[in-house]
Design a protein around this motif. Structure first.
Motif, PDB file in Angstrom:
ATOM      1  N   ASN A  80     -35.741 -10.178  -4.618  1.00  0.00           N
ATOM      2  CA  ASN A  80     -37.140 -11.076  -4.619  1.00  0.00           C
ATOM      3  C   ASN A  80     -38.176 -10.091  -5.174  1.00  0.00           C
ATOM      4  OD1 ASN A  80     -35.927 -13.113  -3.251  1.00  0.00           O
ATOM      5  ND2 ASN A  80     -36.252 -12.322  -1.330  1.00  0.00           N
ATOM      6  N   LEU A  81     -37.877  -8.793  -5.034  1.00  0.00           N
ATOM      7  CA  LEU A  81     -38.903  -7.806  -5.377  1.00  0.00           C
ATOM      8  C   LEU A  81     -38.838  -7.578  -6.858  1.00  0.00           C
ATOM      9  CD1 LEU A  81     -38.940  -4.770  -2.863  1.00  0.00           C
ATOM     10  CD2 LEU A  81     -40.791  -6.539  -3.308  1.00  0.00           C
ATOM     11  N   PHE A  82     -37.735  -7.796  -7.588  1.00  0.00           N
ATOM     12  CA  PHE A  82     -37.558  -7.914  -8.753  1.00  0.00           C
ATOM     13  C   PHE A  82     -38.059  -8.950  -9.552  1.00  0.00           C
ATOM     14  CE2 PHE A  82     -35.019  -7.767 -12.682  1.00  0.00           C
ATOM     15  CZ  PHE A  82     -35.292  -6.422 -13.522  1.00  0.00           C
ATOM     16  N   ILE A  83     -38.022  -9.915  -8.935  1.00  0.00           N
ATOM     17  CA  ILE A  83     -38.782 -11.215  -9.551  1.00  0.00           C
ATOM     18  C   ILE A  83     -40.247 -11.190  -9.575  1.00  0.00           C
ATOM     19  CG2 ILE A  83     -39.079 -13.762  -9.110  1.00  0.00           C
ATOM     20  CD1 ILE A  83     -35.947 -14.091  -8.288  1.00  0.00           C
ATOM     21  N   VAL A  84     -40.740 -10.876  -8.486  1.00  0.00           N
ATOM     22  CA  VAL A  84     -42.069 -10.943  -8.033  1.00  0.00           C
ATOM     23  C   VAL A  84     -42.967  -9.818  -8.820  1.00  0.00           C
ATOM     24  CG1 VAL A  84     -44.182 -10.718  -6.560  1.00  0.00           C
ATOM     25  CG2 VAL A  84     -41.951 -11.784  -5.887  1.00  0.00           C
ATOM     26  N   SER A 104     -25.926 -11.161 -10.489  1.00  0.00           N
ATOM     27  CA  SER A 104     -25.972 -12.020 -11.563  1.00  0.00           C
ATOM     28  C   SER A 104     -27.241 -12.406 -11.852  1.00  0.00           C
ATOM     29  CB  SER A 104     -25.008 -13.195 -11.883  1.00  0.00           C
ATOM     30  OG  SER A 104     -25.102 -14.077 -10.799  1.00  0.00           O
ATOM     31  N   ASN A 105     -27.947 -12.895 -10.825  1.00  0.00           N
ATOM     32  CA  ASN A 105     -29.206 -13.249 -10.956  1.00  0.00           C
ATOM     33  C   ASN A 105     -30.512 -12.250 -11.415  1.00  0.00           C
ATOM     34  OD1 ASN A 105     -28.761 -15.991 -10.506  1.00  0.00           O
ATOM     35  ND2 ASN A 105     -29.166 -15.742  -8.220  1.00  0.00           N
ATOM     36  N   ILE A 106     -30.069 -10.938 -10.986  1.00  0.00           N
ATOM     37  CA  ILE A 106     -30.936  -9.800 -11.322  1.00  0.00           C
ATOM     38  C   ILE A 106     -30.655  -9.635 -12.945  1.00  0.00           C
ATOM     39  CG2 ILE A 106     -30.695  -7.327 -11.524  1.00  0.00           C
ATOM     40  CD1 ILE A 106     -31.901  -7.802  -8.969  1.00  0.00           C
ATOM     41  N   LEU A 107     -29.519  -9.698 -13.463  1.00  0.00           N
ATOM     42  CA  LEU A 107     -29.367  -9.652 -14.805  1.00  0.00           C
ATOM     43  C   LEU A 107     -30.117 -10.741 -15.592  1.00  0.00           C
ATOM     44  CD1 LEU A 107     -27.952  -8.130 -17.232  1.00  0.00           C
ATOM     45  CD2 LEU A 107     -25.820  -9.730 -16.778  1.00  0.00           C
ATOM     46  N   LYS A 108     -29.925 -11.891 -15.017  1.00  0.00           N
ATOM     47  CA  LYS A 108     -30.845 -13.033 -15.618  1.00  0.00           C
ATOM     48  C   LYS A 108     -32.185 -12.939 -15.432  1.00  0.00           C
ATOM     49  CE  LYS A 108     -27.144 -16.319 -14.198  1.00  0.00           C
ATOM     50  NZ  LYS A 108     -26.592 -17.432 -13.230  1.00  0.00           N
ATOM     51  N   ILE A 109     -32.861 -12.552 -14.634  1.00  0.00           N
ATOM     52  CA  ILE A 109     -34.218 -11.910 -14.576  1.00  0.00           C
ATOM     53  C   ILE A 109     -34.522 -11.252 -15.481  1.00  0.00           C
ATOM     54  CG2 ILE A 109     -36.010 -11.088 -12.963  1.00  0.00           C
ATOM     55  CD1 ILE A 109     -35.412 -13.932 -12.356  1.00  0.00           C
ATOM     56  N   ALA A 110     -33.912  -9.890 -15.622  1.00  0.00           N
ATOM     57  CA  ALA A 110     -33.775  -8.989 -16.768  1.00  0.00           C
ATOM     58  C   ALA A 110     -34.024  -9.563 -18.105  1.00  0.00           C
ATOM     59  CB  ALA A 110     -32.912  -7.712 -16.481  1.00  0.00           C
ATOM     60  N   LEU A 132     -34.709 -12.631 -19.008  1.00  0.00           N
ATOM     61  CA  LEU A 132     -36.045 -13.324 -19.011  1.00  0.00           C
ATOM     62  C   LEU A 132     -37.122 -12.381 -19.100  1.00  0.00           C
ATOM     63  CD1 LEU A 132     -37.533 -15.962 -18.551  1.00  0.00           C
ATOM     64  CD2 LEU A 132     -37.443 -15.657 -16.264  1.00  0.00           C
ATOM     65  N   ILE A 133     -37.259 -11.506 -18.526  1.00  0.00           N
ATOM     66  CA  ILE A 133     -38.501 -10.389 -18.480  1.00  0.00           C
ATOM     67  C   ILE A 133     -38.499  -9.917 -20.134  1.00  0.00           C
ATOM     68  CG2 ILE A 133     -39.291  -8.179 -18.038  1.00  0.00           C
ATOM     69  CD1 ILE A 133     -38.371  -8.787 -15.264  1.00  0.00           C
ATOM     70  N   LEU A 134     -37.633  -9.595 -20.606  1.00  0.00           N
ATOM     71  CA  LEU A 134     -37.363  -9.051 -21.924  1.00  0.00           C
ATOM     72  C   LEU A 134     -37.739  -9.894 -23.054  1.00  0.00           C
ATOM     73  CD1 LEU A 134     -33.858  -6.856 -22.027  1.00  0.00           C
ATOM     74  CD2 LEU A 134     -36.446  -5.894 -22.103  1.00  0.00           C
ATOM     75  N   LEU A 135     -37.328 -11.124 -22.915  1.00  0.00           N
ATOM     76  CA  LEU A 135     -37.687 -12.390 -23.812  1.00  0.00           C
ATOM     77  C   LEU A 135     -38.759 -12.679 -23.703  1.00  0.00           C
ATOM     78  CD1 LEU A 135     -34.441 -14.787 -23.359  1.00  0.00           C
ATOM     79  CD2 LEU A 135     -35.042 -12.906 -25.195  1.00  0.00           C
ATOM     80  N   SER A 136     -39.417 -12.751 -22.443  1.00  0.00           N
ATOM     81  CA  SER A 136     -40.894 -13.003 -22.375  1.00  0.00           C
ATOM     82  C   SER A 136     -41.924 -11.866 -22.955  1.00  0.00           C
ATOM     83  CB  SER A 136     -41.344 -13.303 -20.920  1.00  0.00           C
ATOM     84  OG  SER A 136     -40.592 -14.116 -20.102  1.00  0.00           O
ATOM     85  N   ILE A 137     -41.289 -10.728 -22.913  1.00  0.00           N
ATOM     86  CA  ILE A 137     -42.147  -9.472 -23.377  1.00  0.00           C
ATOM     87  C   ILE A 137     -42.493  -9.772 -24.929  1.00  0.00           C
ATOM     88  CG2 ILE A 137     -42.116  -7.120 -24.010  1.00  0.00           C
ATOM     89  CD1 ILE A 137     -41.192  -6.726 -21.174  1.00  0.00           C
ATOM     90  N   ASN A 151     -33.229 -21.742  -9.599  1.00  0.00           N
ATOM     91  CA  ASN A 151     -32.860 -21.363  -8.328  1.00  0.00           C
ATOM     92  C   ASN A 151     -32.327 -19.711  -8.098  1.00  0.00           C
ATOM     93  OD1 ASN A 151     -32.869 -21.617  -5.450  1.00  0.00           O
ATOM     94  ND2 ASN A 151     -30.999 -22.281  -5.319  1.00  0.00           N
ATOM     95  N   PHE A 152     -33.007 -18.805  -8.916  1.00  0.00           N
ATOM     96  CA  PHE A 152     -32.617 -17.592  -9.049  1.00  0.00           C
ATOM     97  C   PHE A 152     -32.627 -16.798  -7.583  1.00  0.00           C
ATOM     98  CE2 PHE A 152     -33.791 -17.098 -13.823  1.00  0.00           C
ATOM     99  CZ  PHE A 152     -32.641 -17.614 -13.963  1.00  0.00           C
ATOM    100  N   SER A 153     -33.542 -17.332  -6.720  1.00  0.00           N
ATOM    101  CA  SER A 153     -33.682 -16.661  -5.489  1.00  0.00           C
ATOM    102  C   SER A 153     -34.039 -17.901  -4.482  1.00  0.00           C
ATOM    103  CB  SER A 153     -34.860 -15.715  -5.396  1.00  0.00           C
ATOM    104  OG  SER A 153     -35.252 -15.288  -4.103  1.00  0.00           O
ATOM    105  N   GLU A 154     -33.200 -18.062  -3.310  1.00  0.00           N
ATOM    106  CA  GLU A 154     -33.664 -19.037  -2.437  1.00  0.00           C
ATOM    107  C   GLU A 154     -34.867 -19.015  -1.504  1.00  0.00           C
ATOM    108  OE1 GLU A 154     -29.951 -19.298   0.084  1.00  0.00           O
ATOM    109  OE2 GLU A 154     -28.752 -20.083  -1.482  1.00  0.00           O
TER     110      GLU A 154
END
Length: 485
Positions: free
Chosen positions: A301-305, A421-427, A429-434, A469-472
């Motif tokens: 949750n902290l990594f996403i926010v 695995s969701n941590i990796l997906k968020i990472a 997403l962050i890189l692509l968005s940058i 649904n990366f984080s419930e």
């Protein structure tokens, strides 16, 4: 995660309110109403106070959180609380005496490059004592799972006070010296208000009875001095060392850059207030399944926010610096490097809460001492060569090393980790968005550009996080506040 989500959300609101007020102060009022040198001096005094605060606190606030739930009788609990209230005086009184007796020696050492610092040592000492006792009184209510008012005082109160003082400075009702003195008084008042609230939650009963595990309590308190000093050094010593090596006005440029990135740490700071007592509770009860679940979910949750906030900063950094004086643009590299450091901090989730409330804190503290030395050495190497960017690079290298060791250590001792695995997906997403948003600029006024890009970044990021649904926990909050069925 119910109580965590509830209080974390309220804490985040107050923390961001504080940062909004702080942003106005830092980016506009300080830079307009104070000279670069005077602003640098204010930053130096506050950094010095935060560096020596752990000594003044004697680890009392951490000790209160760790041991509170272990006392079951009224007499033992109040004896423990009496000890906690007195612990900061063990260091505050002798350190203040040393400062009084050796003022010229200490002040001359600190003011080698910037002589103006010499006259403001006591301001830093008094602020440090106020900070120390504020944390003790905040911990007093944390153990009762009441963190919201304390977080308001921690994040909002002193910033509102600083804003009012800056307005008085602008209208020449205060001069710079009076402004700095009044700022110290704001921190003292904040401590006293927190004291009143803490004692309303649980009035103190002064009892001097034998404490069964007093030796363990004192050992932990002493080692928490080291832990707190490590944390303060990693956060503040760069500014103090900048004042030693380069003109003090450059601390103002560094302060602005660091403040911008500090917004990334808001969710972590807000959630940490409730993660500390919960982690202590699970450890005392040896409920390692709950501890591991809290660790993984808090990290995700902290990594996403924090990742979203990091994106908003990086995507708008060029436009942001168009709004303030040109000379402050030297801090863009600092924003990028320190921002990445804060994002890695967020990924740790409840790691710190686990370590400092476990029986392994001694080993971690020894590692922390080594890394503190590393931080100082890296600053000595990089600051004279590349100035404020060197301080940023030193911070990144030291914190990256420290965090990695803590992740490995918790896994080795508790067999739990924050990775999913969701941590990796968020990472990803962050890189692509940058890549997508950093180089994309509209041809409008910077404020309009920031608003447009922020809407685009937030909409895309939140949509992807919710859609997959990366984080419930976060999906639930999105449904709740957008009233999605």
């Amino acid at each position: 995660m119910g109580i965590v989500a509830s209080q974390s959300f309220k804490n985040i609101i107050f923390t961001y309110l504080g940062f909004l007020i702080g942003a106005i102060n830092t980016l506009f009022l300080y830079t307009k109403f104070l000279s670069d040198s005077d602003y640098g001096l204010v930053g130096y005094i506050l950094s010095l106070a935060h560096v020596i605060m752990p000594l003044m606190a004697f680890g009392a606030h951490n000790t209160l959180v760790k041991f509170y739930t272990s006392y079951k009788t009224r007499v033992s609990l109040h004896s423990f609380l009496t000890l906690v209230l007195l612990l900061p005086l063990v260091m505050a009184i002798p350190l203040s005496f040393i400062c009084y007796s050796c003022y010229d020696v200490i002040a001359n050492a600190l003011s080698k490059t910037n002589p103006i610092v010499k006259h403001y040592l006591w301001h830093g000492i008094i602020t440090a004592i106020a900070l120390a006792y504020f944390e003790v009184f905040f911990a007093w209510v944390k153990v009762h799972m009441k963190t919201v008012f304390g977080n308001f005082m921690k994040e909002v109160f002193h910033r509102v006070g600083a804003m009012l003082l800056l307005v008085l400075l602008y209208f020449e009702l205060l001069n710079v010296e009076q402004f700095i003195f009044s700022l110290v008084i704001v921190y003292v008042i904040r401590m006293l208000v927190m004291c009143a609230y803490a004692f309303s939650v649980k009035p103190p009963v002064i009892i001097f009875k034998h404490l069964s595990n007093k030796v363990n309590v004192l050992k932990y308190a002493f080692l928490m001095i080291i832990a707190g000093s490590i944390a303060s050094v990693l956060l503040e010593v760069d500014k103090v060392m900048l004042g030693y090596y380069i003109p003090i006005k450059q601390i103002a440029y560094y302060n602005v850059a660091v403040f911008v990135t500090a917004v990334i740490a808001v969710p972590q700071r807000s959630m940490h207030q409730i993660l500390l007592p919960l982690s202590a509770k699970y450890l005392n009860e040896k409920d390692f399944d709950a501890l591991g679940n809290l660790y993984k979910r808090s990290a995700l949750n902290l990594f996403i926010v924090s990742g979203l906030i990091f994106l908003l900063i990086i995507g708008n950094i060029n436009e942001l610096y168009h709004l303030i004086a040109e000379e402050y643009r030297v801090g863009i590299f600092t924003v990028l490097v320190i921002g990445a450091t804060k994002l890695y901090d967020a990924y740790l989730g409840s790691n710190n809460a686990i370590l400092f409330n476990s029986d392994y804190y001694r080993i971690v503290l020894l590692l922390g001492v080594f890394l503190t030395v590393l931080m100082v050495v890296l600053n000595v190497i990089f600051i004279p060569v590349i100035g404020i960017n060197g301080a940023a690079l030193a911070t990144f290298l030291a914190v990256f090393t420290y965090n990695t060791i803590k992740l490995v250590f918790v896994y080795k001792k508790f067999k739990i980790h924050p990775f999913s695995s969701n941590i990796l997906k968020i990472a990803v997403l962050i890189l692509l968005s940058i890549v997508l948003f950093y180089f994309w600029e509209f041809s409008f006024h910077p404020i309009i550009n920031i608003a447009l890009k922020s809407i685009l970044i937030t909409s895309l990021f939140v949509f992807v996080v919710y859609k997959f649904n990366f984080s419930e926990d976060i999906s639930f909050q999105i449904k709740k506040y957008l009233r999605i069925k």
